[in-house]
Write an enzyme that holds these catalytic residues in place. Structure first.
Site, PDB file in Angstrom:
ATOM      1  N   HIS A 487       0.829  -1.212   0.000  1.00  0.00           N
ATOM      2  CA  HIS A 487       0.000   0.000   0.000  1.00  0.00           C
ATOM      3  C   HIS A 487       0.861   1.259   0.000  1.00  0.00           C
ATOM      4  O   HIS A 487       0.490   2.265   0.592  1.00  0.00           O
ATOM      5  CB  HIS A 487      -0.938   0.007   1.213  1.00  0.00           C
ATOM      6  N   HIS A 525      -7.681  -0.316   3.479  1.00  0.00           N
ATOM      7  CA  HIS A 525      -7.226  -0.636   2.123  1.00  0.00           C
ATOM      8  C   HIS A 525      -7.473   0.594   1.259  1.00  0.00           C
ATOM      9  O   HIS A 525      -8.555   1.174   1.307  1.00  0.00           O
ATOM     10  CB  HIS A 525      -7.965  -1.847   1.565  1.00  0.00           C
TER      11      HIS A 525
END
EC number: 4.1.2.10
Length: 573
Positions: A487, A525
């Site tokens: 990420h 997320h």
């Protein structure tokens, strides 16, 4: 026996309670096959027909680039230049079972998962396919934390934000079925005190919940490429295997302006495409690709560019600076009996850490970056991978060029994991909580020995410290077991490189709209936020153009300007 019985009772109660809460959801997509209707306007970069002028050129057909392109095509001609190939060439991309396989596939320079090792020595990957990382990730979908918007320095139209989320969700987001392991880990999170039980929600909420997925309940992946189907096919062209080498600039009394790009095809042949009138070049190449392309084009720290013999177009000291990667720490348990494979659908969220888990079949080949290095031991049976993510983070690093002339040579990336001690503290808190999760009745049946607390599991890799109060031992664990959460973000930050309209400051007609723009992860997320961002910024740009053209009409310039090629939606070559 008592604990096993209690686990069964908790499991039934958990399923029952969640079932009651799952019914109150917004409109999401229906299970279907992956929609490749957009192939009618996809070209290989070798096609000379692509060369010409457009209203907008978007570099990168990924998570943000595809919805951005679809939106702008409502009124203007758009060219998307994607360095990767079509997902149709790699069928395993399109199924949930293919997530691990895609990480196992050797990188031949064309495969959808591009491998790299950061200067921290940690394996990592990038997306190299139409759809970008939305085509290779674990499919988790969640909206951004509401507090994230307040921290960005941007005045958001929150009604538009929510409408934009819905535009994405009704096409590629699904309410997942309850999978056995996901239900078990959700029960464990609740038992360990990650409360409340939020049922099903795509919102970022403290507690435990079932979240959205871009895998439907047949296991079919739905990614950002399908949002291209919402565009106007008469105004939209997508080129694959198009590696953008440089941005073309012009300079006059009004300043430096981006007017086009140079790109090469798979044969190494060079091509050019230009923007016209009030058009723009928009980078959506991601936290690694966008700063790399700016640096190669002469936009970056002046002394650094000069040292590489790159002509300086604009001095920008923060290009390639402030890149972050959320640390992933984990425990792997090998249960006494086989468990079904599952993707992430259940999340445990607190302010200090985010947790989730997947269950998997055995590995015969290391999935690159799944573990910190390829020397990590491989499971020879089904296993559960229980994960902790550090939010933020505060530790940051740099993107620097590995080649001063070739965009195909990946840059050097360093994230400096845990260099900020607050991140380390959050990891310690999260891994201690993971110890509590392992100690729950819900996970008792997954032990190989009937022992109390965190003992009794067959652990693959580094075990948790035995002493749950030994912070120093947990700090060592965090440093030694760190992997990438994939990420990573930053490198072209709003407020340092970009203004609040995502324009590169000091340069006309150049924006960046992707994961390089903010210094913290927007949620557990990031995928949902960047899908939204592409659409949102497309609408913002359309509104800006509309207001500008109205002003021009009011000034009496309609005939000279609005009827010029730049404002028509047809292609001009």
């Amino acid at each position: 026996m008592v604990k096993s019985t209690m686990s069964a009772v908790l499991l039934v109660l958990h399923i029952f309670v969640l079932h009651l809460q799952y019914s109150e959801v917004q409109s999401l997509a229906n299970t279907s096959s992956h929609d490749f209707s957009y192939l009618s306007f996809v070209y290989d970069a070798t096609d000379p027909e692509l060369e010409g002028s457009y209203d907008y050129i978007i570099v990168g057909g990924g998570t943000a680039g595809c919805p951005l392109a679809a939106t702008l095509s409502a009124n203007y001609s758009v060219l998307v230049l994607e360095r990767g190939s079509l997902p149709t060439e790699y069928p395993n991309l399109l199924i949930s079972d293919g997530f691990v396989y895609n990480l196992q596939q050797e990188d031949d320079g064309k495969t959808p998962v591009e491998r790299f090792v950061s200067e921290d020595g940690i394996d990592n990957v990038r997306g190299r396919v139409l759809g970008g990382t939305s085509m290779i990730n674990a499919g988790v979908y969640v909206r951004a934390n509401t507090s994230f918007f307040n921290q960005t320095g941007i005045e958001w139209d929150m009604d538009l934000v929510n409408q934009t989320y819905e535009w994405v969700e009704d096409t590629i987001v699904f309410e997942p079925d309850s999978q056995t392991w996901q239900t078990v880990i959700g029960t464990a999170y609740l038992e360990a005190g990650i409360l409340p039980n939020n049922g099903f929600s795509v919102d970022h909420l403290a507690g435990t919940r079932l979240t959205g997925s871009t895998f439907d309940n047949n296991g079919t992946r739905h990614a950002s490429d399908e949002l291209l189907n919402k565009g106007d096919p008469n105004n939209l062209r997508v080129a694959v295997q198009a590696a953008v080498e440089k941005i073309i600039f012009s300079s006059n009394t009004s300043g430096v302006t981006a007017i086009g790009v140079i790109y090469t095809d798979s044969n190494g042949t060079t091509h050019q495409a230009f923007v016209r009138g009030e058009g723009e070049v928009i980078l959506s190449a991601g936290p690694i690709g966008s700063p790399q392309l700016l640096l190669l084009s002469g936009v970056g720290p002046e002394s650094y560019l000069t040292s590489l013999n790159i002509s300086v177009v604009a001095s920008h000291p923060y290009v390639g600076q402030y890149i972050y990667d959320n640390p992933r720490n984990f425990i792997n348990i090998l249960p006494p009996n086989p468990i079904e494979a599952s993707t992430v659908t259940v999340l445990g969220i607190t302010s200090d850490f985010y947790q989730c888990s997947i269950s998997s079949l055995p590995f015969d080949t290391p999935p690159f970056s799944f573990f910190p290095t390829t020397s990590y031991p491989l499971p020879n049976q089904t296993f559960a991978h229980i994960v902790n993510k550090v939010p933020g983070p505060l530790s940051h690093g740099t993107v620097t060029l590995n080649s001063s002339s070739d965009v195909r040579v990946g840059p050097n990336v360093k994230f400096n994991y845990y260099s900020n001690l607050t991140d380390l503290s959050h990891c310690v808190s999260g891994m201690k909580k993971l110890g509590e999760v392992l100690s729950t009745d819900a996970l008792e049946p997954y032990k190989v020995e009937d022992l109390p607390g965190i003992d009794g599991f067959n652990i693959l890799g580094i075990p948790l410290p035995e002493n749950q109060t030994d912070d120093a031992a947990f700090e060592t664990f965090c440093r030694e077991s760190v992997a990438s959460y994939w990420h990573y973000h930053g490198g072209c930050l709003v407020g340092k490189v970009l203004d609040d309209g995502f324009r590169v400051t000091g340069i006309n007609a150049l924006r960046v709209v992707d994961g390089s723009t903010f210094p913290s992860t927007p949620a557990s997320h990031p995928q949902g936020f960047y899908l939204m961002l592409g659409r949102y910024m497309g609408i913002q740009i359309l509104q800006e153009r509309s207001a500008s053209e109205d002003a021009i009409r009011n000034l009496g310039f309609q005939e000279n300007i609005l009827d010029s090629p730049k404002s028509t939606s047809s292609f001009a070559f």
